[in-house]
Design a protein around this motif. Structure first.
Motif, short mmCIF file in Angstrom:
data_model
loop_
_atom_site.label_atom_id
_atom_site.label_comp_id
_atom_site.label_asym_id
_atom_site.label_seq_id
_atom_site.Cartn_x
_atom_site.Cartn_y
_atom_site.Cartn_z
N TRP A 131 0.83 -1.20 0.00
CA TRP A 131 0.00 0.00 0.00
C TRP A 131 0.87 1.25 0.00
N MET A 132 0.35 2.30 -0.63
CA MET A 132 0.96 3.62 -0.60
C MET A 132 -0.03 4.59 0.03
N ILE A 151 -3.91 5.04 -0.93
CA ILE A 151 -4.85 5.76 -0.10
C ILE A 151 -4.43 7.22 -0.02
N LEU A 152 -5.39 8.12 -0.15
CA LEU A 152 -5.13 9.54 -0.01
C LEU A 152 -5.42 9.97 1.43
N LEU A 153 -4.45 10.58 2.07
CA LEU A 153 -4.68 11.23 3.35
C LEU A 153 -5.33 12.57 3.03
N ALA A 173 -8.64 8.93 3.56
CA ALA A 173 -8.52 8.76 5.01
C ALA A 173 -8.43 10.12 5.70
N ALA A 174 -9.04 10.19 6.88
CA ALA A 174 -9.00 11.42 7.66
C ALA A 174 -7.67 11.61 8.36
N ASP A 175 -7.01 10.51 8.69
CA ASP A 175 -5.68 10.55 9.31
C ASP A 175 -5.06 9.18 9.10
N LEU A 176 -3.83 8.99 9.60
CA LEU A 176 -3.13 7.74 9.33
C LEU A 176 -3.79 6.55 10.02
N TRP A 182 -8.47 0.96 7.63
CA TRP A 182 -9.00 0.55 6.33
C TRP A 182 -8.14 -0.56 5.73
N ILE A 183 -6.82 -0.38 5.76
CA ILE A 183 -5.91 -1.39 5.20
C ILE A 183 -6.04 -2.71 5.94
#
Length: 202
Positions: A131-132, A151-153, A173-176, A182-183
């Motif tokens: 994943w990136m 995934i876009l932060l 994603a709202a944060d990491l 999710w991952i």
């Protein structure tokens, strides 16, 4: 030849793992983004390698030299180990400046996938199961070009929103920690978009 067997979470540095301080090489200014430590621990506990991939044009532009970057790299790795309790497998950087639009660029500056492919070759990472995560669509595209899911932060750092299949994140994603949840809740990532056979990196 070793068959890639390990999975990784590739992380952008500035604005994703740590707060964005433009052209920073001062270790004292390194601050984790919200819930980053929890996310790192979750990924490490699940067996993912943690690899930072970062564009660092300040070297080419003369804001700092490679020696200063390497000192910051060491400080970041030490901070993660001491404050979070996990290890970064690697921290890789592209030192090149952006190329003029429509001109051929280097192979390592995101959205090119060179840094991810370099890490995969060095650490025997299966990119298709990796994943990136980054805060702009160039990160998303780099992941997809490498064969990862991206995934876009989504924290307001993307301003251009140049969309294409390769720049479409599988999750915002709202944060990491949101990204980590999710991952880790997705057992089998969907197949990444197929990159064009010949596209110049910008």
């Amino acid at each position: 030849m070793n068959t890639p067997s390990r999975t990784a979470v590739f992380l952008d540095k500035d604005g994703t793992l740590v707060e964005n301080v433009p052209y920073n090489v001062d270790p004292a200014l390194l601050r984790f983004t919200p819930r980053a430590p929890e996310a790192l621990r979750s990924w490490a506990a699940a067996g993912h390698l943690l690899v930072v991939v970062s564009n660092q044009p300040g070297m080419a532009l003369g804001y700092f030299d490679r020696r200063a970057w390497m000192a910051l790299r060491h400080a970041l790795m030490r901070k993660v180990e001491e404050e979070v309790g996990v290890q970064l497998t690697d921290v890789l950087a592209c030192p090149h400046a952006p190329s003029p639009r429509q001109a051929p660029g280097c192979l390592c500056r995101k959205p090119a996938p060179g840094l991810l492919r370099q890490a995969a070759a060095t650490h025997h990472i299966d990119l298709k199961r990796s994943w990136m995560v980054g805060d702009i669509l160039d990160d998303v595209e780099a992941g997809h070009r490498a064969g990862c899911q991206s995934i876009l932060l989504d924290v307001g750092h993307e301003t251009e929103w140049r969309l294409s299949p390769l720049r479409r994140p599988v999750h915002r994603a709202a944060d990491l920690m949101d990204a980590a949840s999710w991952i880790l809740g997705t057992r089998q990532p969907a197949e990444a978009p197929t990159p064009p056979s010949c596209v110049a990196a910008s």
